[in-house]
Design a protein around this motif. Structure first.
Motif, PDB file in Angstrom:
ATOM      1  N   GLU A   2      11.632  -5.244   6.763  1.00 27.80           N
ATOM      2  CA  GLU A   2      13.090  -5.373   6.846  1.00 27.80           C
ATOM      3  C   GLU A   2      13.731  -5.157   5.480  1.00 27.80           C
ATOM      4  OE1 GLU A   2      15.055  -5.404   9.200  1.00 27.80           O
ATOM      5  OE2 GLU A   2      14.158  -6.311  10.972  1.00 27.80           O
ATOM      6  N   ARG A   3      13.069  -5.581   4.421  1.00 34.41           N
ATOM      7  CA  ARG A   3      13.612  -5.388   3.083  1.00 34.41           C
ATOM      8  C   ARG A   3      13.701  -3.902   2.742  1.00 34.41           C
ATOM      9  NH1 ARG A   3      13.921  -9.274  -1.144  1.00 34.41           N
ATOM     10  NH2 ARG A   3      14.410  -8.303  -3.171  1.00 34.41           N
ATOM     11  N   VAL A   4      12.680  -3.132   3.129  1.00 37.23           N
ATOM     12  CA  VAL A   4      12.728  -1.690   2.916  1.00 37.23           C
ATOM     13  C   VAL A   4      13.904  -1.084   3.674  1.00 37.23           C
ATOM     14  CG1 VAL A   4      11.508   0.495   3.280  1.00 37.23           C
ATOM     15  CG2 VAL A   4      10.254  -1.516   2.468  1.00 37.23           C
ATOM     16  N   ARG A   5      14.124  -1.550   4.904  1.00 34.23           N
ATOM     17  CA  ARG A   5      15.260  -1.055   5.690  1.00 34.23           C
ATOM     18  C   ARG A   5      16.583  -1.355   4.975  1.00 34.23           C
ATOM     19  NH1 ARG A   5      15.267  -1.404  11.761  1.00 34.23           N
ATOM     20  NH2 ARG A   5      14.077  -3.300  11.452  1.00 34.23           N
ATOM     21  N   ALA A  51       0.852  -1.195   0.000  1.00 31.99           N
ATOM     22  CA  ALA A  51       0.000   0.000   0.000  1.00 31.99           C
ATOM     23  C   ALA A  51       0.883   1.239   0.000  1.00 31.99           C
ATOM     24  CB  ALA A  51      -0.917   0.008   1.222  1.00 31.99           C
ATOM     25  N   ILE A  52       0.720   2.062  -1.023  1.00 32.97           N
ATOM     26  CA  ILE A  52       1.466   3.323  -1.122  1.00 32.97           C
ATOM     27  C   ILE A  52       0.735   4.200  -2.127  1.00 32.97           C
ATOM     28  CG2 ILE A  52       3.007   2.593  -3.004  1.00 32.97           C
ATOM     29  CD1 ILE A  52       5.294   4.041  -1.418  1.00 32.97           C
ATOM     30  N   ASN A  53       0.863   5.509  -1.974  1.00 32.77           N
ATOM     31  CA  ASN A  53       0.244   6.438  -2.918  1.00 32.77           C
ATOM     32  C   ASN A  53       1.181   6.621  -4.111  1.00 32.77           C
ATOM     33  OD1 ASN A  53      -0.970   8.476  -4.326  1.00 32.77           O
ATOM     34  ND2 ASN A  53      -1.264   9.831  -2.569  1.00 32.77           N
ATOM     35  N   ALA A  54       0.968   5.839  -5.156  1.00 33.80           N
ATOM     36  CA  ALA A  54       1.881   5.805  -6.289  1.00 33.80           C
ATOM     37  C   ALA A  54       1.929   7.114  -7.062  1.00 33.80           C
ATOM     38  CB  ALA A  54       1.504   4.658  -7.222  1.00 33.80           C
ATOM     39  N   SER A  55       0.958   7.997  -6.869  1.00 33.10           N
ATOM     40  CA  SER A  55       0.981   9.271  -7.584  1.00 33.10           C
ATOM     41  C   SER A  55       2.164  10.138  -7.157  1.00 33.10           C
ATOM     42  CB  SER A  55      -0.334  10.034  -7.358  1.00 33.10           C
ATOM     43  OG  SER A  55      -0.443  10.458  -6.020  1.00 33.10           O
ATOM     44  N   ASN A  56       2.765   9.815  -6.004  1.00 30.04           N
ATOM     45  CA  ASN A  56       3.903  10.595  -5.502  1.00 30.04           C
ATOM     46  C   ASN A  56       5.243   9.960  -5.854  1.00 30.04           C
ATOM     47  OD1 ASN A  56       2.240  12.562  -4.255  1.00 30.04           O
ATOM     48  ND2 ASN A  56       1.926  11.185  -2.512  1.00 30.04           N
ATOM     49  N   TYR A  57       5.227   8.983  -6.745  1.00 33.48           N
ATOM     50  CA  TYR A  57       6.438   8.225  -7.089  1.00 33.48           C
ATOM     51  C   TYR A  57       7.639   9.126  -7.368  1.00 33.48           C
ATOM     52  CZ  TYR A  57       9.494   5.105  -9.819  1.00 33.48           C
ATOM     53  OH  TYR A  57      10.560   4.391 -10.294  1.00 33.48           O
ATOM     54  N   ARG A  58       7.448  10.170  -8.146  1.00 32.90           N
ATOM     55  CA  ARG A  58       8.573  11.014  -8.560  1.00 32.90           C
ATOM     56  C   ARG A  58       9.181  11.779  -7.395  1.00 32.90           C
ATOM     57  NH1 ARG A  58       3.828  13.346  -9.412  1.00 32.90           N
ATOM     58  NH2 ARG A  58       3.521  15.610  -9.197  1.00 32.90           N
ATOM     59  N   HIS A  59       8.464  11.888  -6.268  1.00 34.47           N
ATOM     60  CA  HIS A  59       8.955  12.639  -5.118  1.00 34.47           C
ATOM     61  C   HIS A  59       9.654  11.756  -4.084  1.00 34.47           C
ATOM     62  CE1 HIS A  59       6.689  16.055  -6.599  1.00 34.47           C
ATOM     63  NE2 HIS A  59       5.554  15.389  -6.527  1.00 34.47           N
ATOM     64  N   TRP A  60       9.488  10.445  -4.179  1.00 36.12           N
ATOM     65  CA  TRP A  60      10.013   9.556  -3.142  1.00 36.12           C
ATOM     66  C   TRP A  60      11.537   9.505  -3.141  1.00 36.12           C
ATOM     67  CZ3 TRP A  60       6.739   4.887  -5.157  1.00 36.12           C
ATOM     68  CH2 TRP A  60       5.403   5.077  -4.837  1.00 36.12           C
ATOM     69  N   PRO A  61      12.127   9.154  -1.997  1.00 41.10           N
ATOM     70  CA  PRO A  61      13.564   8.875  -1.982  1.00 41.10           C
ATOM     71  C   PRO A  61      13.876   7.623  -2.803  1.00 41.10           C
ATOM     72  CG  PRO A  61      12.571   8.363   0.143  1.00 41.10           C
ATOM     73  CD  PRO A  61      11.519   9.046  -0.665  1.00 41.10           C
ATOM     74  N   ARG A  62      15.090   7.550  -3.330  1.00 35.91           N
ATOM     75  CA  ARG A  62      15.438   6.463  -4.229  1.00 35.91           C
ATOM     76  C   ARG A  62      15.276   5.066  -3.617  1.00 35.91           C
ATOM     77  NH1 ARG A  62      20.390   8.138  -8.300  1.00 35.91           N
ATOM     78  NH2 ARG A  62      19.129   9.526  -9.602  1.00 35.91           N
ATOM     79  N   PRO A  63      15.583   4.851  -2.330  1.00 36.09           N
ATOM     80  CA  PRO A  63      15.377   3.498  -1.786  1.00 36.09           C
ATOM     81  C   PRO A  63      13.924   3.041  -1.880  1.00 36.09           C
ATOM     82  CG  PRO A  63      16.815   4.747  -0.344  1.00 36.09           C
ATOM     83  CD  PRO A  63      16.277   5.725  -1.354  1.00 36.09           C
ATOM     84  N   VAL A  64      12.981   3.958  -1.664  1.00 35.46           N
ATOM     85  CA  VAL A  64      11.564   3.590  -1.742  1.00 35.46           C
ATOM     86  C   VAL A  64      11.180   3.313  -3.190  1.00 35.46           C
ATOM     87  CG1 VAL A  64       9.194   4.397  -1.363  1.00 35.46           C
ATOM     88  CG2 VAL A  64      10.967   4.860   0.350  1.00 35.46           C
ATOM     89  N   ARG A  65      11.657   4.147  -4.111  1.00 36.70           N
ATOM     90  CA  ARG A  65      11.352   3.901  -5.520  1.00 36.70           C
ATOM     91  C   ARG A  65      11.935   2.569  -5.983  1.00 36.70           C
ATOM     92  NH1 ARG A  65      12.513   9.259  -9.006  1.00 36.70           N
ATOM     93  NH2 ARG A  65      13.981   9.810  -7.365  1.00 36.70           N
ATOM     94  N   ALA A  66      13.148   2.259  -5.541  1.00 39.70           N
ATOM     95  CA  ALA A  66      13.770   0.993  -5.936  1.00 39.70           C
ATOM     96  C   ALA A  66      12.970  -0.188  -5.401  1.00 39.70           C
ATOM     97  CB  ALA A  66      15.210   0.937  -5.424  1.00 39.70           C
ATOM     98  N   ALA A 123       7.143  -2.251  12.582  1.00 41.46           N
ATOM     99  CA  ALA A 123       6.832  -0.881  12.187  1.00 41.46           C
ATOM    100  C   ALA A 123       8.076  -0.014  12.350  1.00 41.46           C
ATOM    101  CB  ALA A 123       5.682  -0.325  13.026  1.00 41.46           C
ATOM    102  N   THR A 124       8.461   0.703  11.277  1.00 40.09           N
ATOM    103  CA  THR A 124       9.643   1.553  11.299  1.00 40.09           C
ATOM    104  C   THR A 124       9.340   2.884  10.619  1.00 40.09           C
ATOM    105  OG1 THR A 124      10.554   0.945   9.124  1.00 40.09           O
ATOM    106  CG2 THR A 124      11.017  -0.561  10.958  1.00 40.09           C
ATOM    107  N   ASP A 125      10.323   3.773  10.630  1.00 46.18           N
ATOM    108  CA  ASP A 125      10.238   4.996   9.830  1.00 46.18           C
ATOM    109  C   ASP A 125      10.943   4.788   8.487  1.00 46.18           C
ATOM    110  OD1 ASP A 125      12.913   5.008  10.515  1.00 46.18           O
ATOM    111  OD2 ASP A 125      12.913   7.007  11.411  1.00 46.18           O
ATOM    112  N   GLY A 126      11.127   3.551   8.118  1.00 47.16           N
ATOM    113  CA  GLY A 126      11.889   3.175   6.941  1.00 47.16           C
ATOM    114  C   GLY A 126      13.223   2.586   7.330  1.00 47.16           C
ATOM    115  N   ILE A 127      13.744   3.043   8.475  1.00 50.27           N
ATOM    116  CA  ILE A 127      15.036   2.576   8.973  1.00 50.27           C
ATOM    117  C   ILE A 127      14.921   2.120  10.425  1.00 50.27           C
ATOM    118  CG2 ILE A 127      17.447   3.198   9.403  1.00 50.27           C
ATOM    119  CD1 ILE A 127      17.144   5.354   7.212  1.00 50.27           C
TER     120      ILE A 127
END
Length: 332
Positions: free
Chosen positions: A307-310, A188-203, A277-281
């Protein structure tokens, strides 16, 4: 307890507080079910302290909870709809943080909305009662107003769910030991913001979207409701991962979800159900907000996915850039 079957599951010193939450949850269920017959609940009535637009039902819910919790042992009441902490009872021993009506942008389209709450032991000082590690919560949960109204709650000994009976107006036990499914193919993510995300999230998302032919070797489905309660309930029920990262837009560097009122309670509930649950890291439950209305990026769900996102965030920037360059499906 009059308004729920929490009974032995709820610590005695929290019984009156939980009963008040359940009472208001039952009242709001009826008000929401009346829809426009009960007035324009989705009408804009101003902005809250964080700059988000307030709807009529936001204010109604805040007033209902504040009134019902008075005299139940809650000393300090911190609401997303209030600028500052309110002292309800100088002799109370609890501090309660609440998002009275989460997902209010969905009121007028009849999508599930909810109430998120968190309980701490009260300190002598109002602000320090909430600006502390999220691991110090003693209870957390939400009420979701959907096809069924449900209470999902933890007191630190696992996650429980209750369903509001339309016959008795009581929350009746549905599951005494709720666990996230270990496997899921949903994110679940708001894909309309793809261009604004940090590169780890986009990857990470690129690898999901690449499907069975990509590095994950499987196909994924995307879900997005724009109601944190509804997203949380789906993940508790079906597993998967939710991501609301910070991004490059003005005012979104730390995302838009509030640490105290939304992320800390959902993080506690998710982890008590076997998730992460994390803040990404960093783990949300290990973090301390600096202000009442502080925001934080938020990633939660099935542990291996979180953990994969981290891991993507931990990679050197050159490696993430390489992943993004090779796999990016929607590069601007």
């Amino acid at each position: 307890m009059q308004h729920s079957a929490l009974g032995d599951y709820c610590p005695e010193h929290l019984a009156d507080t939980m009963d008040a939450l359940c009472l208001v949850g039952a009242r709001l269920t009826k008000q929401i079910a009346r829809g426009v017959l009960g007035g324009d609940l989705g009408a804009a009535v101003g902005d809250n302290f964080g700059g988000d637009q307030q709807k009529a039902l936001d204010v109604i819910a805040d007033e209902e909870f504040s009134a019902a919790l008075t005299g139940t042992g809650v000393r300090f009441y911190a609401s997303e709809e209030q600028d500052d902490v309110v002292e309800l009872d100088s002799s109370g021993s609890l501090a309660l943080a609440i998002d009275p009506l989460d997902g209010s942008s969905n009121i007028d389209v009849n999508v599930s909305i909810g109430t998120i709450f968190s309980i701490f032991p009260a300190n002598a000082d109002a602000h320090s009662s909430f600006l502390r590690p999220a691991s110090e919560q003693i209870a957390a949960g939400y009420i979701i107003y959907g096809p069924q109204t449900m209470l999902c709650v933890t007191f630190g000994r696992g996650a429980l769910t209750f369903v509001l009976s339309p016959d008795t107006d009581r929350f009746e036990l549905a599951a005494a030991d709720l666990k996230l499914p270990e496997r899921s193919s949903e994110f679940a993510i708001n894909a309309s913001n793809y261009r604004h995300w940090p590169r780890p999230v986009r990857a990470y998302i690129d690898d999901c979207l690449a499907g069975a032919e990509g590095p994950r070797g499987k196909n994924f489905n995307m879900r997005w409701i724009a109601s944190l309660v509804a997203e949380s309930h789906r993940i508790l029920t079906r597993g998967g991962i939710f991501l609301y990262p910070g991004d490059e837009r003005e005012g979104y560097a730390r995302g838009r979800l509030r640490h105290v009122y939304e992320c800390a309670p959902i993080a506690m509930l998710i982890e008590q159900a076997g998730g992460l649950a994390t803040d990404g890291i960093d783990r949300i439950l290990d973090l301390t907000p600096e202000t009442l209305h502080a925001r934080t990026p938020f990633v939660f769900g099935t542990p291996d996915k979180v953990e994969r996102v981290r891991t993507y965030h931990d990679l050197p920037d050159a490696e993430v850039s390489a992943l993004f360059g090779n796999r990016g499906l929607f590069r601007p």
